[in-house]
Motif scaffolding. Structure first.
Motif, PDB file in Angstrom:
ATOM      1  N   VAL A  53     -54.946  14.716  15.135  1.00 30.98           N
ATOM      2  CA  VAL A  53     -55.531  16.044  15.293  1.00 30.98           C
ATOM      3  C   VAL A  53     -56.979  15.978  14.808  1.00 30.98           C
ATOM      4  O   VAL A  53     -57.239  15.735  13.636  1.00 30.98           O
ATOM      5  CB  VAL A  53     -54.748  17.100  14.491  1.00 30.98           C
ATOM      6  CG1 VAL A  53     -55.400  18.469  14.644  1.00 30.98           C
ATOM      7  CG2 VAL A  53     -53.296  17.140  14.941  1.00 30.98           C
ATOM      8  N   GLY A  99     -51.945  20.024  23.092  1.00 30.40           N
ATOM      9  CA  GLY A  99     -53.278  19.720  22.596  1.00 30.40           C
ATOM     10  C   GLY A  99     -54.066  19.006  23.678  1.00 30.40           C
ATOM     11  O   GLY A  99     -53.479  18.360  24.563  1.00 30.40           O
ATOM     12  N   GLU A 104     -55.887  19.267  10.379  1.00 27.80           N
ATOM     13  CA  GLU A 104     -56.764  18.244  10.949  1.00 27.80           C
ATOM     14  C   GLU A 104     -56.542  16.917  10.234  1.00 27.80           C
ATOM     15  O   GLU A 104     -56.420  16.877   9.013  1.00 27.80           O
ATOM     16  CB  GLU A 104     -58.227  18.674  10.830  1.00 27.80           C
ATOM     17  CG  GLU A 104     -58.566  19.881  11.692  1.00 27.80           C
ATOM     18  CD  GLU A 104     -60.033  20.250  11.630  1.00 27.80           C
ATOM     19  OE1 GLU A 104     -60.786  19.536  10.935  1.00 27.80           O
ATOM     20  OE2 GLU A 104     -60.434  21.247  12.267  1.00 27.80           O
ATOM     21  N   VAL A 126     -47.217  24.725  14.356  1.00 32.87           N
ATOM     22  CA  VAL A 126     -48.503  25.383  14.139  1.00 32.87           C
ATOM     23  C   VAL A 126     -48.685  25.726  12.660  1.00 32.87           C
ATOM     24  O   VAL A 126     -49.780  25.628  12.109  1.00 32.87           O
ATOM     25  CB  VAL A 126     -48.622  26.645  15.018  1.00 32.87           C
ATOM     26  CG1 VAL A 126     -49.836  27.477  14.616  1.00 32.87           C
ATOM     27  CG2 VAL A 126     -48.721  26.261  16.492  1.00 32.87           C
ATOM     28  N   LEU A 140     -49.636  22.482  10.934  1.00 38.66           N
ATOM     29  CA  LEU A 140     -50.665  21.654  11.557  1.00 38.66           C
ATOM     30  C   LEU A 140     -51.935  21.610  10.722  1.00 38.66           C
ATOM     31  O   LEU A 140     -52.428  22.628  10.241  1.00 38.66           O
ATOM     32  CB  LEU A 140     -50.983  22.201  12.951  1.00 38.66           C
ATOM     33  CG  LEU A 140     -51.534  21.213  13.977  1.00 38.66           C
ATOM     34  CD1 LEU A 140     -50.546  20.088  14.214  1.00 38.66           C
ATOM     35  CD2 LEU A 140     -51.823  21.932  15.284  1.00 38.66           C
ATOM     36  N   PHE A 165     -58.590  21.837  14.822  1.00 41.43           N
ATOM     37  CA  PHE A 165     -57.537  22.824  15.041  1.00 41.43           C
ATOM     38  C   PHE A 165     -58.065  24.202  14.661  1.00 41.43           C
ATOM     39  O   PHE A 165     -58.548  24.409  13.549  1.00 41.43           O
ATOM     40  CB  PHE A 165     -56.297  22.500  14.215  1.00 41.43           C
ATOM     41  CG  PHE A 165     -55.251  23.595  14.244  1.00 41.43           C
ATOM     42  CD1 PHE A 165     -54.764  24.056  15.456  1.00 41.43           C
ATOM     43  CD2 PHE A 165     -54.800  24.171  13.067  1.00 41.43           C
ATOM     44  CE1 PHE A 165     -53.823  25.073  15.495  1.00 41.43           C
ATOM     45  CE2 PHE A 165     -53.857  25.189  13.091  1.00 41.43           C
ATOM     46  CZ  PHE A 165     -53.364  25.639  14.310  1.00 41.43           C
ATOM     47  N   GLN A 212     -55.544  28.822  18.304  1.00 42.79           N
ATOM     48  CA  GLN A 212     -54.501  27.793  18.389  1.00 42.79           C
ATOM     49  C   GLN A 212     -54.877  26.681  19.366  1.00 42.79           C
ATOM     50  O   GLN A 212     -54.007  26.073  20.004  1.00 42.79           O
ATOM     51  CB  GLN A 212     -53.150  28.416  18.780  1.00 42.79           C
ATOM     52  CG  GLN A 212     -52.608  29.349  17.727  1.00 42.79           C
ATOM     53  CD  GLN A 212     -51.159  29.729  17.953  1.00 42.79           C
ATOM     54  OE1 GLN A 212     -50.565  29.389  18.973  1.00 42.79           O
ATOM     55  NE2 GLN A 212     -50.586  30.456  17.009  1.00 42.79           N
ATOM     56  N   ARG A 213     -56.166  26.420  19.460  1.00 40.86           N
ATOM     57  CA  ARG A 213     -56.629  25.303  20.285  1.00 40.86           C
ATOM     58  C   ARG A 213     -56.623  24.032  19.448  1.00 40.86           C
ATOM     59  O   ARG A 213     -57.126  24.010  18.324  1.00 40.86           O
ATOM     60  CB  ARG A 213     -58.028  25.566  20.821  1.00 40.86           C
ATOM     61  CG  ARG A 213     -58.064  26.639  21.901  1.00 40.86           C
ATOM     62  CD  ARG A 213     -59.457  26.786  22.478  1.00 40.86           C
ATOM     63  NE  ARG A 213     -59.488  27.786  23.530  1.00 40.86           N
ATOM     64  CZ  ARG A 213     -60.587  28.146  24.171  1.00 40.86           C
ATOM     65  NH1 ARG A 213     -61.755  27.591  23.853  1.00 40.86           N
ATOM     66  NH2 ARG A 213     -60.551  29.051  25.127  1.00 40.86           N
ATOM     67  N   ILE A 214     -56.068  22.998  20.033  1.00 39.08           N
ATOM     68  CA  ILE A 214     -55.920  21.733  19.311  1.00 39.08           C
ATOM     69  C   ILE A 214     -56.644  20.637  20.082  1.00 39.08           C
ATOM     70  O   ILE A 214     -56.391  20.439  21.274  1.00 39.08           O
ATOM     71  CB  ILE A 214     -54.432  21.353  19.158  1.00 39.08           C
ATOM     72  CG1 ILE A 214     -53.659  22.494  18.499  1.00 39.08           C
ATOM     73  CG2 ILE A 214     -54.286  20.077  18.359  1.00 39.08           C
ATOM     74  CD1 ILE A 214     -52.160  22.302  18.529  1.00 39.08           C
ATOM     75  N   SER A 215     -57.558  19.952  19.398  1.00 34.17           N
ATOM     76  CA  SER A 215     -58.252  18.810  19.995  1.00 34.17           C
ATOM     77  C   SER A 215     -57.666  17.535  19.405  1.00 34.17           C
ATOM     78  O   SER A 215     -57.536  17.410  18.184  1.00 34.17           O
ATOM     79  CB  SER A 215     -59.757  18.872  19.710  1.00 34.17           C
ATOM     80  OG  SER A 215     -60.336  20.004  20.316  1.00 34.17           O
TER      81      SER A 215
END
Length: 567
Positions: free
Chosen positions: A250, A221, A196, A191, A194, A253, A258-261
């Protein structure tokens, strides 16, 4: 001499092992191997007699024995003497006692231990912790349910001791706790780094209708179904399965939530690049029907490129039919490119444009004036719909059914299924309309009658109906006319409809012929005024001294004389 030295060494070892303890039964002591006989080691622990321990207790599976006389080993004294007078010794129990001590230290210090899963039992598995046997519950094997435990068997694994009871010999361990701790550490590291656009490898953890959750190594994710591939995917299971390793990017983000698409298709070339050049408007292509809705059908031109055939562009003739009755899923169809919008990623397609336009074909084959016979397909309040060649319909308007009878009455003479003859009046290919007529098959009686009439001419008529507003009359050729109340006489006192009787003959002057309304207007008053003017011109004027009565009387007598001569 050598024997005495060995005895002295053993005594020293014995004293070092248990000091002045009077009994060593139930303890782990050091002994000396004094010989190897038939896969057994003879061990002297300083008692009256030696003990025997199987060589296999000293070895791990697959190893060969390297023990020899004089080696010092630790063994567990079960009994000082058995029925044969020998000491009962055990290397396994000595190892277990040693392991228990180490495990207690690890448990008290909350440290991990290493063990090997070696068998399955009810509710879980057994684990060898360097000689001590522990129980591993099934729920503590992994973070996720494990379908196949095979790869974990016989392999050293880290475990966390959850509970231990030395008196009962119970130890409960967890592999999941170790994984969760490692996962939390990995999650924090991941995290923190991380961003994009990063490309990562992950494992498909779970699949839903709207996408798949991918484990990136401590953090999950969401891979939405629309981001799996450029082509249409109705359900993630068409492209993914649980446990599959995938490469993802990614897309978005949110550090706070802490939501990851994630996306997979973003790692591939975008097929929509230059799509307007690849698929110019007006060209035809073959595609595969991928999805059918109430408003049309989606056709795949290539993987990742789909266009919509709207229901209005599917058939020239089938207007109110569900698209599923025209095409079927997976069917190969030829379509025409109608419009391309690269920004909105939309392509409009036409199916009917790849077929002959029946309206154009009809207009070419059956121009206005052509007579055709067809079946009455439908009857509405404004006309008849008649089936025509090419699976299209034409309409006979109420006003084109009969020359004489009003349309509302004339339409009552028809029913669905009747075969009728019609004449093509007009074909509008743009609006897809064909106008037909039935009355046009015969000549217009009004037009024929009107040809023999002349505006201003005097005709003899027969009274057919008397109304408050005037009288209806019949002309000699079968046409009808109307004389308004104000036109019944020159004098106002004589402008009374009741003065006339049905069947009475009257002469009137034609004042108007309306081909649209198909009406002839007549006037007795206009005839009388015209006759008066003519009489004045022929028989004198007011200057001659003759009265109007004299003049009209002379004119009347002359007319009566002509009538007698004519008879």
């Amino acid at each position: 001499m050598a024997k005495a030295a060995v005895s002295e060494d053993f005594e020293a070892l014995l004293e070092e092992s248990f000091g002045q303890v009077p009994s060593i039964e139930g303890s782990v002591v050091k002994g000396v191997i004094i010989g190897i006989e038939n896969d057994f080691a003879l061990i002297d622990v300083g008692l009256k007699s030696e003990g025997r321990v199987a060589l296999k207790e000293f070895l791990s599976p697959g190893q060969k024995s390297e023990l020899k006389a004089g080696d010092v080993v630790e063994v567990y004294v079960e009994r000082l003497e058995d029925r044969n007078g020998e000491a009962m010794l055990s290397r396994d129990k000595a190892r277990r006692e040693e392991a228990w001590a180490q495990l207690e230290n690890a448990f008290n210090g909350n440290e991990r231990v290493t063990g090997i899963i070696f068998s399955r039992v009810k509710g879980g598995f057994t684990v060898d912790l360097s000689g001590a046997v522990a129980f591993l519950p099934g729920s503590q094997v992994d973070i996720r349910p494990v379908r196949d435990i095979g790869p974990l068997l016989g392999t050293p694994q880290p475990f966390q001791i959850l509970k231990m009871d030395r008196r009962r010999g119970n130890i409960v361990v967890s592999r999941r706790a170790v994984l969760e701790e490692s996962r939390a550490e990995a999650r924090s590291e991941l995290v923190a780094s991380l961003k994009e656009g990063m490309i990562l490898s992950g494992v498909v953890k779970n699949i839903t209708d709207y996408g798949a959750f991918v484990d990136l190594g401590g953090v999950d994710g969401l891979l939405h179904v629309t981001d799996i591939a450029w082509r249409r995917i109705n359900h993630p299971t068409e492209a993914l399965q649980i446990g599959q390793t995938v490469k993802v990017q990614v897309i978005r983000f949110n550090p706070e939530t802490q939501r990851i698409s994630l996306g997979m298709k973003q790692l591939e070339a975008d097929p929509w690049e230059g799509v307007d050049v690849k698929y110019p408007v007006g060209t035809k292509f073959t595609g595969r029907v991928t999805n059918i809705t109430d408003y049309g059908a989606f056709v795949e031109l290539e993987p990742g490129i789909e266009g919509l055939v709207h229901v209005s562009e599917m058939s020239w003739t089938k207007k109110n039919v569900h698209p599923g009755k025209i095409v079927s899923t997976s069917q190969e169809v030829e379509v025409m490119i109608l419009d391309v919008d690269p920004n909105k990623r939309r392509i409009s397609l036409g199916l009917k444009q790849c077929m002959g336009n029946p309206w154009d074909e009809f207009a070419e084959k059956y121009p206005a004036g052509t007579e055709l016979e067809g079946e009455v397909k439908n009857i509405t309040e404004f006309g008849l719909f008649v089936g025509l060649p090419g699976e299209i319909d034409g309409m006979v308007h109420l006003s084109d059914i009969d020359w004489e009878t009003p349309g509302e009455e004339a339409i009552q003479n028809f029913k669905k299924g009747d075969m009728v003859k019609t004449k093509v009046l007009d074909v509008d290919t743009e609006k897809e309309r064909i106008s037909l007529g039935i009355k046009q098959l015969s000549s217009d009686p009004f037009a024929a009658g009107a040809a023999g009439l002349k505006k201003g001419g005097v005709v003899t008529t027969t009274v057919t109906q008397i109304t408050e507003g005037g009288i209806e009359v019949a002309l000699s050729d079968g046409m009808t006319g109307f004389i308004r109340k104000s036109d019944l006489a020159r004098d106002r006192s004589d402008q009374r409809p009741e003065r006339f009787a049905v069947g009475e003959k009257v002469d009137a002057k034609v004042t108007n012929i309306d081909n649209k309304t198909r009406k002839v207007s007549l006037s007795i008053k206009a005839r009388e005024v015209a006759e008066e003017k003519q009489a004045m011109a022929e028989f004198g004027s007011s200057d001659s001294g003759a009265s109007l009565g004299d003049i009209l009387g002379a004119a009347l007598r002359q007319r009566q004389e002509k009538d007698r001569q004519g008879d």
